[in-house]
Design a protein around this motif. Structure first.
Motif, PDB file in Angstrom:
ATOM      1  N   THR A  48      -3.359   0.787 -69.636  1.00  0.00           N
ATOM      2  CA  THR A  48      -4.011   1.866 -69.882  1.00  0.00           C
ATOM      3  C   THR A  48      -3.569   2.765 -68.680  1.00  0.00           C
ATOM      4  O   THR A  48      -3.177   2.267 -67.502  1.00  0.00           O
ATOM      5  N   MET A  49      -3.477   4.070 -68.893  1.00  0.00           N
ATOM      6  CA  MET A  49      -3.083   4.962 -67.740  1.00  0.00           C
ATOM      7  C   MET A  49      -4.292   5.877 -67.619  1.00  0.00           C
ATOM      8  O   MET A  49      -4.150   6.825 -66.819  1.00  0.00           O
ATOM      9  N   ARG A  50      -5.573   5.701 -68.008  1.00  0.00           N
ATOM     10  CA  ARG A  50      -6.537   6.525 -67.897  1.00  0.00           C
ATOM     11  C   ARG A  50      -7.187   6.594 -66.475  1.00  0.00           C
ATOM     12  O   ARG A  50      -7.785   7.645 -66.110  1.00  0.00           O
ATOM     13  N   GLY A  51      -6.831   5.499 -65.891  1.00  0.00           N
ATOM     14  CA  GLY A  51      -7.696   5.605 -64.475  1.00  0.00           C
ATOM     15  C   GLY A  51      -6.939   5.883 -63.204  1.00  0.00           C
ATOM     16  O   GLY A  51      -6.883   5.871 -62.032  1.00  0.00           O
ATOM     17  N   MET A  52      -5.895   6.407 -63.473  1.00  0.00           N
ATOM     18  CA  MET A  52      -4.881   7.247 -62.710  1.00  0.00           C
ATOM     19  C   MET A  52      -5.228   8.573 -62.012  1.00  0.00           C
ATOM     20  O   MET A  52      -5.655   9.405 -62.926  1.00  0.00           O
ATOM     21  N   HIS A  53      -4.906   8.747 -60.818  1.00  0.00           N
ATOM     22  CA  HIS A  53      -4.926  10.182 -60.189  1.00  0.00           C
ATOM     23  C   HIS A  53      -3.937  10.333 -58.956  1.00  0.00           C
ATOM     24  O   HIS A  53      -3.542   9.371 -58.758  1.00  0.00           O
ATOM     25  N   TYR A  54      -3.883  11.558 -58.726  1.00  0.00           N
ATOM     26  CA  TYR A  54      -2.852  11.912 -57.713  1.00  0.00           C
ATOM     27  C   TYR A  54      -3.887  12.890 -56.739  1.00  0.00           C
ATOM     28  O   TYR A  54      -4.521  13.496 -57.487  1.00  0.00           O
ATOM     29  N   SER A  55      -3.481  12.784 -55.395  1.00  0.00           N
ATOM     30  CA  SER A  55      -4.257  13.525 -54.510  1.00  0.00           C
ATOM     31  C   SER A  55      -3.338  13.989 -53.510  1.00  0.00           C
ATOM     32  O   SER A  55      -2.354  13.462 -53.161  1.00  0.00           O
ATOM     33  N   GLY A  56      -3.825  15.120 -52.566  1.00  0.00           N
ATOM     34  CA  GLY A  56      -2.914  15.434 -51.618  1.00  0.00           C
ATOM     35  C   GLY A  56      -3.888  16.579 -50.679  1.00  0.00           C
ATOM     36  O   GLY A  56      -4.927  17.006 -51.507  1.00  0.00           O
ATOM     37  N   SER A  57      -3.353  16.844 -49.427  1.00  0.00           N
ATOM     38  CA  SER A  57      -4.142  17.832 -48.676  1.00  0.00           C
ATOM     39  C   SER A  57      -3.784  19.029 -49.302  1.00  0.00           C
ATOM     40  O   SER A  57      -2.676  19.486 -49.815  1.00  0.00           O
ATOM     41  N   LEU A  58      -4.602  20.318 -49.327  1.00  0.00           N
ATOM     42  CA  LEU A  58      -4.426  21.445 -49.825  1.00  0.00           C
ATOM     43  C   LEU A  58      -3.517  22.313 -48.752  1.00  0.00           C
ATOM     44  O   LEU A  58      -2.618  23.042 -49.336  1.00  0.00           O
TER      45      LEU A  58
END
Length: 86
Positions: A48-58
């Motif tokens: 599954t790829m549903r539980g992925m996310h990407y994050s970073g500082s604004l």
């Protein structure tokens, strides 16, 4: 994946989270995010790829406080089966 369910509190600066459905959420000072993307979460299972996310500082740095929750079992550990809020 996070090691346990956790709360992420933005103390200064800002950050974003982009989810696999394309939504982007900005979190500014005072924002609190509940993260439950542990390996055991149904959306994080292999294939599954549903539980992925990407994050970073604004912008520049973002100061965060992370509070890890010791929830070895129960409805919040797997929030997909958590009871609705009251």
């Amino acid at each position: 994946h996070c090691p346990t369910p956790q709360l992420v509190v933005c103390l200064a600066g800002g950050w974003y989270v982009k989810t696999t459905d394309g939504a982007t959420h900005e979190l500014l000072p005072g924002s609190i995010l509940f993260q439950d993307n542990v390996r055991q979460h149904p959306s994080a299972l292999p294939g599954t790829m549903r539980g992925m996310h990407y994050s970073g500082s604004l912008h520049d740095a973002c100061d965060q406080m992370i509070v890890q929750l010791d929830l070895p079992d129960g409805p919040i550990y797997n929030s997909k089966h958590a009871p609705p809020p009251m």
